[in-house]
Design an enzyme around this catalytic site. Structure first.
Site, PDB file in Angstrom:
ATOM      1  CG  ASP A   1      -1.936   1.069   1.274  1.00 43.11           C
ATOM      2  OD1 ASP A   1      -2.769   1.089   0.361  1.00 43.11           O
ATOM      3  OD2 ASP A   1      -1.922   1.905   2.202  1.00 43.11           O
TER       4      ASP A   1
ATOM      5  CD  GLU B   1      16.360 -14.425   3.911  1.00 42.05           C
ATOM      6  OE1 GLU B   1      15.543 -14.807   4.780  1.00 42.05           O
ATOM      7  OE2 GLU B   1      17.119 -13.453   4.072  1.00 42.05           O
TER       8      GLU B   1
HETATM    9  C1  NOJ Z   1      -4.479   2.995  -0.940  1.00 41.74           C
HETATM   10  C2  NOJ Z   1      -5.631   2.088  -0.648  1.00 41.74           C
HETATM   11  O1  NOJ Z   1      -5.941   1.379  -1.811  1.00 41.74           O
HETATM   12  C3  NOJ Z   1      -6.754   2.979  -0.182  1.00 41.74           C
HETATM   13  O2  NOJ Z   1      -7.958   2.264  -0.060  1.00 41.74           O
HETATM   14  C4  NOJ Z   1      -6.357   3.591   1.142  1.00 41.74           C
HETATM   15  O3  NOJ Z   1      -7.357   4.497   1.536  1.00 41.74           O
HETATM   16  C5  NOJ Z   1      -5.029   4.340   1.017  1.00 41.74           C
HETATM   17  N1  NOJ Z   1      -4.043   3.594   0.296  1.00 41.74           N
HETATM   18  C6  NOJ Z   1      -4.461   4.621   2.386  1.00 41.74           C
HETATM   19  O4  NOJ Z   1      -3.982   3.447   2.970  1.00 41.74           O
END
Ligand code: NOJ
Length: 560
Positions: free
Chosen positions: A225, A276
């Site tokens: 993310d 790994e």
């Molecule tokens: C990207 C994620 O896909 C989204 O849903 C989220 O709100 C933001 N990152 C923050 O984590």
């Protein structure tokens, strides 16, 4: 309460049948948004047990892997992208035993499992952050986040001019233990999502350990993310009037908090860990960068394996624009040796059946329902185009049913934090998060026995898995056929190039090994000589005397 297993269960990726080197290079990966996929315990909220029970649907659909959005312990300020404990399952989704059972069952069915990793920020309920607040200024734990004194006479102004992706300032002021106003902390997203300070060695150590925890659980990979956001420019400099920055409309190269070169060292270290482990474990970057060339930096041979292609996702249904983004994407990935990836929908954007239902070039999030018939016709054609391209493709749950976005959700049921921070002018992500329909009738159309956390539209029953199964004209059967063909003809996802053929304006024709793909993005039928034997099409394709009429917004696959 969160749940831990005394020792991580066994079960590695090697358990997955059909394993071969580089499985991910042409994989079709299906995104499950756990709260909206299937509800095993009837509380109205999807969960891991629900996902496990529905794995046979994914097996029958023909995908290679499942990416699960976050299911970790979380106050759910941003639907789980605010993690309080990275090694625990939120009770609303189940337990670590459920996660173990899900991973094992998936492997037994030949499906890989990719989990979401959220390293840019934690929840404000994470133990480190709670203690940092409690212990006050001077606490060593504050150095793991970005705490700063405010500007102005009494520190009443934020430390810099950065804005949150969800709207409003990217800083929130704390209150000291003695009750007086204190320092500010940085959150690029909601205030409940404080950003980690990745310069601090404890943060890097912790995430290496979290990676190992889930790899030991047997997962096949991670979706990272905000992979472009971990490192901030030295000194957190002002942007200086660059204006409001948007997650989904990112053309902000050079901003001091995105796509900083320092992030790549983190991914080099992660790659060593992934390598790994046996069984070809991977990581895919959610990296919003200004260009696909910048995205390619995340998938250099010693970094991550794939990166989402948001330039493709944000391209409208227009032949010339599509051809250009395909060419640019393939060219950008070739020098680094990574597969191109393709995606049309996810949990952050309006479903493509609705995006394509309006005029070209519309926003990635909209409340306009548009022309549903047109949108679905284009969505089906767009899917066949995507699945004919070399590389790996991502599907979002429900797109195999041709679901539209739910554009008329009442404001009072919305939960997207960005909707509230943008005063209802933005943040329409709930529309693609409505629980999906499994059956024609019944409580929440088979989602679960206890209703659904967001209201489902009346048309959901007719769009359910049950209603579409066995109907040769249904979108579900189109996806099943397309994925079967892709499996039977491994050449379809392989390679790094397409061979374009001459075509009239608004039409794309390209060859792949043993295949030709024809795409008509215009609103009128196009007549041409049949290029081979018809294999699959997104709409009926009449042929006569060696000629075919490719209808409006139609894609056809031909063997040659
Ligand atoms: C990207 C994620 O896909 C989204 O849903 C989220 O709100 C933001 N990152 C923050 O984590």
């Amino acid at each position: 309460m969160t749940q831990h297993l005394a020792a991580p269960p066994t079960g590695t990726s090697d358990d997955a049948p059909g394993h071969r080197r580089g499985w991910w290079q042409d994989a079709v990966i299906y995104q499950v948004y756990p709260r909206s996929f299937a509800d095993g315990d009837g509380d109205g909220m999807g969960d891991l047990d629900g996902v496990r029970r529905r794995l046979p649907h994914l097996r029958a659909l023909g995908v290679d892997a499942v990416w699960l959005s976050p299911f970790y312990a979380s106050p759910q300020a941003d639907a789980g992208y605010d993690v309080a404990d990275y090694r625990a399952i939120d009770p609303m989704f189940g337990t670590l035993h459920d996660a173990d059972a899900l991973i094992r069952d998936a492997h037994g069915l030949g499906l890989r499992i990719i989990v979401d990793l959220v390293p840019n920020h934690s929840s404000s309920e994470h133990d480190w952050f709670k203690r940092a607040l409690r212990e006050g200024p001077g606490s060593a734990l504050r150095e793991r986040y970005h705490f700063r004194p405010g500007k102005g006479v009494d520190g009443e102004l934020p430390p810099n001019d950065w804005e949150s992706i969800f709207g409003g300032p990217a800083w929130t002021r704390t209150t000291d233990p003695d009750g007086t106003p204190g320092d500010w902390y940085l959150h690029l997203f909601a205030p409940e999502q404080p950003d980690f300070n990745w310069e601090h060695p404890a943060v890097a150590d912790e995430f290496r350990s979290i990676l190992r925890f889930w790899l030991d659980m047997g997962v096949d990979g991670f979706r990272v993310d905000v992979a472009h956001g971990l490192v901030k420019a030295e000194g957190l400099p002002d942007i200086g009037g660059a204006g409001q920055l948007r997650l989904l409309d990112s053309s902000d190269g050079g901003t001091p908090f995105f796509d900083q070169d320092g992030v790549h060292e983190i991914y080099r270290q992660w790659r060593v860990i992934l390598d790994e482990y046996p069984g070809d474990r991977i990581a895919v970057a959610e990296a919003w960068t200004p260009t696909v060339e910048r995205t390619a930096n995340y998938v250099r041979p010693d970094e991550l394996h794939q990166a989402f292609n948001f330039q493709y996702l944000t391209t409208s249904w227009e032949a010339e624009a599509l051809r250009e983004v395909i060419d640019v994407s393939l060219a950008a990935m070739r020098p680094v040796g990574a597969p191109a990836t393709w995606v049309l929908s996810n949990h952050d954007v309006t479903r493509h059946a609705t995006r394509f239902a309006g005029p070209p070039g519309g926003p990635t999030q909209t409340r306009e329902p548009g022309d549903r018939t047109l949108g679905l016709r284009r969505a089906r054609a767009a899917t066949l185009l995507m699945l004919a391209l070399p590389g790996s493709a991502y599907l979002y749950q429900g797109e195999e049913l041709g679901l539209p976005d739910v554009t008329d959700l009442p404001d009072e049921v919305r939960q997207d934090p960005s909707f509230f921070r943008a005063d209802g002018q933005d943040g329409f992500r709930d529309g693609c998060r409505v629980p999906i329909p499994w059956t024609r009738e019944g409580s929440s159309y088979g989602f679960g026995d206890g209703g659904s956390w967001l209201p489902q539209p009346d048309c959901w029953g007719a769009l359910s898995v049950e209603a579409q199964t066995g109907d040769p004209g249904s979108t579900l059967e189109l996806y099943r056929s397309a994925l079967t063909v892709r499996r039977e003809h491994p050449g379809l996802g392989a390679g790094t190039a397409v061979q374009w053929r001459d075509a009239p304006r608004g039409v794309l024709v390209f060859a792949r090994p043993g295949f030709v793909c024809t795409v008509n993005t215009t609103d009128t039928a196009v007549r041409f000589e049949v290029p081979g034997t018809l294999l699959l099409a997104s709409a009926p394709v009449p042929t006569e005397d060696g000629h075919t009429e490719l209808g409006p917004d139609t894609t056809a696959w031909w063997t040659v």
